[in-house]
Every structure is written in C-alpha cells, then in structure tokens.
Design a protein around this motif. Structure first.
Motif, mmCIF file in Angstrom:
data_model
loop_
_atom_site.group_PDB
_atom_site.id
_atom_site.type_symbol
_atom_site.label_atom_id
_atom_site.label_comp_id
_atom_site.label_asym_id
_atom_site.label_seq_id
_atom_site.Cartn_x
_atom_site.Cartn_y
_atom_site.Cartn_z
ATOM 1 N N LEU A 247 0.833 -1.208 0.000
ATOM 2 C CA LEU A 247 0.000 0.000 0.000
ATOM 3 C C LEU A 247 0.869 1.260 0.000
ATOM 4 C CD1 LEU A 247 -2.800 -1.089 2.513
ATOM 5 C CD2 LEU A 247 -3.065 -0.600 0.070
ATOM 6 N N ILE A 248 1.950 1.228 0.742
ATOM 7 C CA ILE A 248 2.832 2.414 0.780
ATOM 8 C C ILE A 248 3.508 2.583 -0.587
ATOM 9 C CG2 ILE A 248 4.857 3.464 1.887
ATOM 10 C CD1 ILE A 248 3.986 1.921 4.462
ATOM 11 N N THR A 249 3.901 1.471 -1.190
ATOM 12 C CA THR A 249 4.507 1.548 -2.521
ATOM 13 C C THR A 249 3.548 2.236 -3.503
ATOM 14 O OG1 THR A 249 5.615 -0.533 -2.053
ATOM 15 C CG2 THR A 249 5.568 0.155 -4.354
ATOM 16 N N LEU A 250 2.282 1.824 -3.475
ATOM 17 C CA LEU A 250 1.289 2.419 -4.388
ATOM 18 C C LEU A 250 1.077 3.897 -4.086
ATOM 19 C CD1 LEU A 250 -1.420 -0.413 -4.493
ATOM 20 C CD2 LEU A 250 0.195 0.219 -6.303
ATOM 21 N N ALA A 251 1.027 4.213 -2.793
ATOM 22 C CA ALA A 251 0.793 5.613 -2.412
ATOM 23 C C ALA A 251 1.977 6.487 -2.811
ATOM 24 C CB ALA A 251 0.550 5.706 -0.907
ATOM 25 N N MET A 252 3.172 5.935 -2.747
ATOM 26 C CA MET A 252 4.346 6.712 -3.164
ATOM 27 C C MET A 252 4.203 7.099 -4.630
ATOM 28 S SD MET A 252 7.572 4.977 -1.142
ATOM 29 C CE MET A 252 8.794 6.152 -1.745
ATOM 30 N N ARG A 253 3.737 6.148 -5.423
ATOM 31 C CA ARG A 253 3.538 6.429 -6.846
ATOM 32 C C ARG A 253 2.452 7.481 -7.046
ATOM 33 N NH1 ARG A 253 6.164 4.650 -11.174
ATOM 34 N NH2 ARG A 253 7.566 3.137 -10.264
ATOM 35 N N LYS A 254 1.402 7.338 -6.275
ATOM 36 C CA LYS A 254 0.262 8.235 -6.460
ATOM 37 C C LYS A 254 0.601 9.677 -6.052
ATOM 38 C CE LYS A 254 -4.461 8.775 -4.801
ATOM 39 N NZ LYS A 254 -5.405 8.250 -3.830
ATOM 40 N N PHE A 255 1.244 9.844 -4.901
ATOM 41 C CA PHE A 255 1.411 11.204 -4.369
ATOM 42 C C PHE A 255 2.787 11.811 -4.642
ATOM 43 C CE2 PHE A 255 -1.838 9.408 -1.457
ATOM 44 C CZ PHE A 255 -2.842 10.340 -1.677
ATOM 45 N N MET A 256 3.787 10.977 -4.918
ATOM 46 C CA MET A 256 5.153 11.523 -4.975
ATOM 47 C C MET A 256 5.769 11.542 -6.363
ATOM 48 S SD MET A 256 6.749 9.493 -1.726
ATOM 49 C CE MET A 256 6.748 10.200 -0.081
ATOM 50 N N PHE A 257 5.276 10.692 -7.250
ATOM 51 C CA PHE A 257 5.973 10.462 -8.522
ATOM 52 C C PHE A 257 5.635 11.517 -9.572
ATOM 53 C CE2 PHE A 257 6.906 7.921 -12.412
ATOM 54 C CZ PHE A 257 8.219 7.596 -12.103
ATOM 55 N N GLU A 258 6.657 12.057 -10.211
ATOM 56 C CA GLU A 258 6.453 12.982 -11.330
ATOM 57 C C GLU A 258 7.728 13.033 -12.160
ATOM 58 O OE1 GLU A 258 4.622 16.773 -10.219
ATOM 59 O OE2 GLU A 258 5.629 17.687 -11.930
ATOM 60 N N ASP A 259 7.604 12.918 -13.452
ATOM 61 C CA ASP A 259 8.748 12.996 -14.373
ATOM 62 C C ASP A 259 9.898 12.068 -13.983
ATOM 63 O OD1 ASP A 259 7.412 14.848 -15.860
ATOM 64 O OD2 ASP A 259 8.298 16.563 -14.803
ATOM 65 N N GLY A 260 9.581 10.850 -13.654
ATOM 66 C CA GLY A 260 10.620 9.857 -13.386
ATOM 67 C C GLY A 260 11.215 9.915 -11.998
ATOM 68 N N ILE A 261 10.688 10.814 -11.162
ATOM 69 C CA ILE A 261 11.301 10.981 -9.832
ATOM 70 C C ILE A 261 10.251 10.935 -8.734
ATOM 71 C CG2 ILE A 261 12.342 12.800 -8.387
ATOM 72 C CD1 ILE A 261 14.287 13.311 -10.403
ATOM 73 N N PHE A 262 10.631 10.319 -7.617
ATOM 74 C CA PHE A 262 9.783 10.374 -6.425
ATOM 75 C C PHE A 262 10.238 11.580 -5.599
ATOM 76 C CE2 PHE A 262 9.427 6.009 -7.753
ATOM 77 C CZ PHE A 262 8.119 5.657 -7.444
#
Ligand code: GLC
Length: 399
Positions: A247-262
C-alpha cells in the motif's frame, strides 16, 4: 590498506566506541561528537557487527528497544549517561533519558541480517514484539488519514537534519546559517511539547513531511518484517505487514511520482518538494522503481557531471541545486550510510558496475581521510566528527 587490515580497523573502531550501561551494550557513533545512542546508527552498527559478532549485534538492537515508548515509538536518541560532559549540545527533547522523535525504521532489516547469518529464532522471538509495536505505531499514528504515507514531524526524523529538502516546509530561505536551521528544528521540539506529543491533529500542523527515503526504507522493512513474522509462524501478521508494504509503494507512486522521480511532499495536500537530493535514488533500495526508471536515474542523474557525478561520489545534494554546499551539513557532502543505501539499491537492479564503483570510491575516501563523518564530494576532504562508525558499512558492500 589490505582487506584484512581494513576489517581489523573497523572492528577496533567499533570496540573503541562501545559503551555499556547496566546489562545493556551499545555503540556511540563518535566518542567526542556523538556520545549517546542513536536509532538508525545502532541499526547500522548491528549490520556492521553482524560481520564480526552476532552476539554484539543483537545486544545493540536490544538496547535500542529497551527505551521504546508505550505507544510503540522508538526514540531516535537514548541518553544513557547524560551527566557526562561532552561537546554535544544536550537537546531537551521533552523526556529525561530519551528524545521524543524517531528516525528511519531500518531495525527490521538489521534484525533480519542477523537472523540470516545464524537462524537464531529465539532472538527473533525476543525482539519481534518490539518490532511489531514500532511498525504498527508508524502505520497508525503517522498516517492519521489512512493514505498510506508515513509523516515525519521534524527534519531530524529523516536522519538528514539540515537537508535542503526541508527548507521549504521549515519556511527557510535557501541560504541560511546552521544556527538558524537548528533554531527552527528546536522550535518544532517546543511545539511538539505544547501538542502534548500528539501528532495526528496537532503536531502535523507545524511540520508534516512525507519523506521519500523514510517511506522507501519503511517499504523494504515491512517486507522484511513480514518475512520475520512468517518464520515465527505468525501468518496473519506476515500478511498484514506485506500488504502495508504494498500500500505504501502504491501511495508513493500516487502522491510523490512525477517525471521519473519520487519527490518528498509536505503539508496535508502533498505539495512536492522539488529539491534534487540523493533521495531520488532511495526507492531503489526498496525495489520501488521499474528497471527503466532505474536506468534513467543512473544515466540522467548519477552519471551527470552537473548533478551527482563528482570526483568523490555520491554527493547528498545535486550540484546544480542552489542550496548545494560541498561542506554544508547534509547539504552536499558524502555520507557513508547514504552510499550504502545507494549501493544496495543498485545491487537490487543488477547495476553491478555502478554498485562496485560506489564501493571502491567509498573505500578510497576512508583510506585517504579516515573514519570521518562526511566528505567533501569535490576534493574528498574529511569533515565533521572523527572515529565515526558509518564507514564500517563499506564492509557490508561485497566485492
Ligand atoms: C547527526 C546525523 C544523524 C545521526 C546522528 C548521530 O545528527 O544527522 O543522522 O543519526 O548525527 O550520528
């Protein structure tokens, strides 16, 4: 220095920095500058000690959990002997013998490393209740809206006290003195006290950062904790911790990821903090990136002379960041634990040449400058504390 001599030097350093109190034994990161016990440092120590004496590695972790709070938090500092005069300014964090904040949760990983070497289930059984309590605390208390990202309430909880990732959430200008930075962090300690150490509705109004390395470290550690629970036959916990990790992995993608970077985020609305630090590599430690994303991180960032490619790598802050300072505390210098995280991340992705380069560059720095706390990434000069333990982690980078 030959391999055996280096190993011996690491062990001597660990013995020099060893302290005992009552039935407990722990290691101080540096005798003069850091004379207490710190949370993530002791996890690093356990990993280093697992190359010498599993018994000492276990003692290091057991002394850490001896001061766990009732709610499960493990404090980032234990003042075993506050009375002794030292150069370290004693910060009153709100409790007599410990701080009231935590640090990156790498204790499950350290435990697993020990277990993998001797398969001592008794030790796992002994420490598991504390681990389970700690990770449950993070999952519940540090994620009050159940969005599956864990918040920190002070930059010191990241372990990277002065990192420019925290300038914006602290309301600081790009250029400021270390004293001003420290003052802001101390203000937060005061607010925490006024909040009566309540986080979900109070403290998070003052500083609330979802930090990438903290969450990435948590993802990997929950995975490992799930493995530990499995060994102990606790299938329910094993399933639960593994799910939380996902769940944390998915949330990192949802809220943190942009242009190849977390990117780390701040405040309740997840504003991204677009300051380029080593944190961009940290998801590799927890296998959160795809292979293609990992390749981009190497080509575009690690090997870019305008960003992270220096004569003495890996700088903790990208060279093209206005906040970069080759001698600034967590604002540019190389720290060995960070090199270790990046090394492990590259190994996860089969990036063996890059990993090997980090290993040999790290060793070269220590051979040249000794066991220093940090190193200037441009000229290699050793900075900060001496007899600092983190260099021992190079032993954990395998040839
Ligand atoms: C500094 C570092 C922190 C570490 C402590 C003890 O405060 O920023 O990461 O835990 O020293 O070594």
């Amino acid at each position: 220095m030959k391999k055996d001599e280096f190993r011996k030097a690491v062990f001597e350093l660990m013995l020099k920095n060893r302290r005992t109190c009552d039935q407990y034994q722990y290691t101080v990161p540096s005798p003069d500058v850091y004379p207490y016990q710190w949370l993530w440092d002791s996890c690093f120590h356990a990993i280093i000690l697992s190359h010498f004496s599993l018994d000492d590695a276990k003692k290091e972790l057991l002394s850490l959990v001896s001061h766990q709070f009732e709610n499960g938090m493990i404090p980032h500092m234990i003042y075993w002997d506050k009375a002794k005069p030292t150069d370290f300014p004693v910060i009153e964090w709100g409790k007599e013998d410990t701080s009231t904040i935590t640090q990156p949760p790498i204790i499950a990983y350290a435990t697993w490393r020990i277990y993998q070497t001797d398969k001592d289930e008794e030790f796992l059984e002994k420490i598991y209740p504390s681990l389970s309590l700690f990770y449950n605390y993070l999952i519940n208390e540090r994620d009050p809206r159940n969005n599956h990202l864990i918040g920190i309430i002070n930059p010191d909880e990241s372990g990277e006290d002065n990192s420019p990732r925290f300038d914006i959430p602290l309301g600081l200008d790009l250029q400021h003195s270390q004293d001003v930075n420290f003052g802001k962090r101390l203000e937060l300690v005061g607010k925490h006290r006024v909040c009566n150490f309540e986080i979900g509705t109070c403290m998070r109004n003052f500083f609330w950062v979802k930090d990438v390395p903290f969450n990435a470290i948590l993802v990997e550690n929950l995975r490992v904790l799930s493995d530990i629970a499995k060994v102990l036959g606790n299938i329910e916990d094993a399933k639960y911790f593994s799910e939380q990790s996902k769940l944390i992995t998915l949330a990192m993608r949802k809220f943190m990821f942009e242009d190849g970077i977390f990117w780390s985020t701040y405040d309740l609305d997840y504003k991204k903090i677009k300051v380029l630090t080593w944190a961009v590599f940290s998801p590799l430690f927890a296998k959160i990136c795809t292979k293609d994303e990992a390749k981009v991180l190497v080509d575009k960032y690690l090997l870019n002379p305008k960003k992270f490619k220096t004569k003495f790598p890996v700088p903790t802050v990208s060279l093209d960041e206005p906040a970069f300072d080759a001698n600034g505390f967590w604002r540019g210098p190389v720290w060995m634990a960070i090199n270790w995280f990046i090394y492990k991340g590259f190994m996860n992705y089969g990036l063996y040449n890059q990993a090997e380069k980090i290993r040999s560059d790290s060793l070269a720095l220590i051979h040249q400058e000794g066991f220093r706390e940090q190193f200037n990434p441009l000229n290699g000069e050793g900075l900060g504390a001496r007899d600092f333990t983190w260099g021992g982690l190079t032993l954990d980078m395998l040839e």
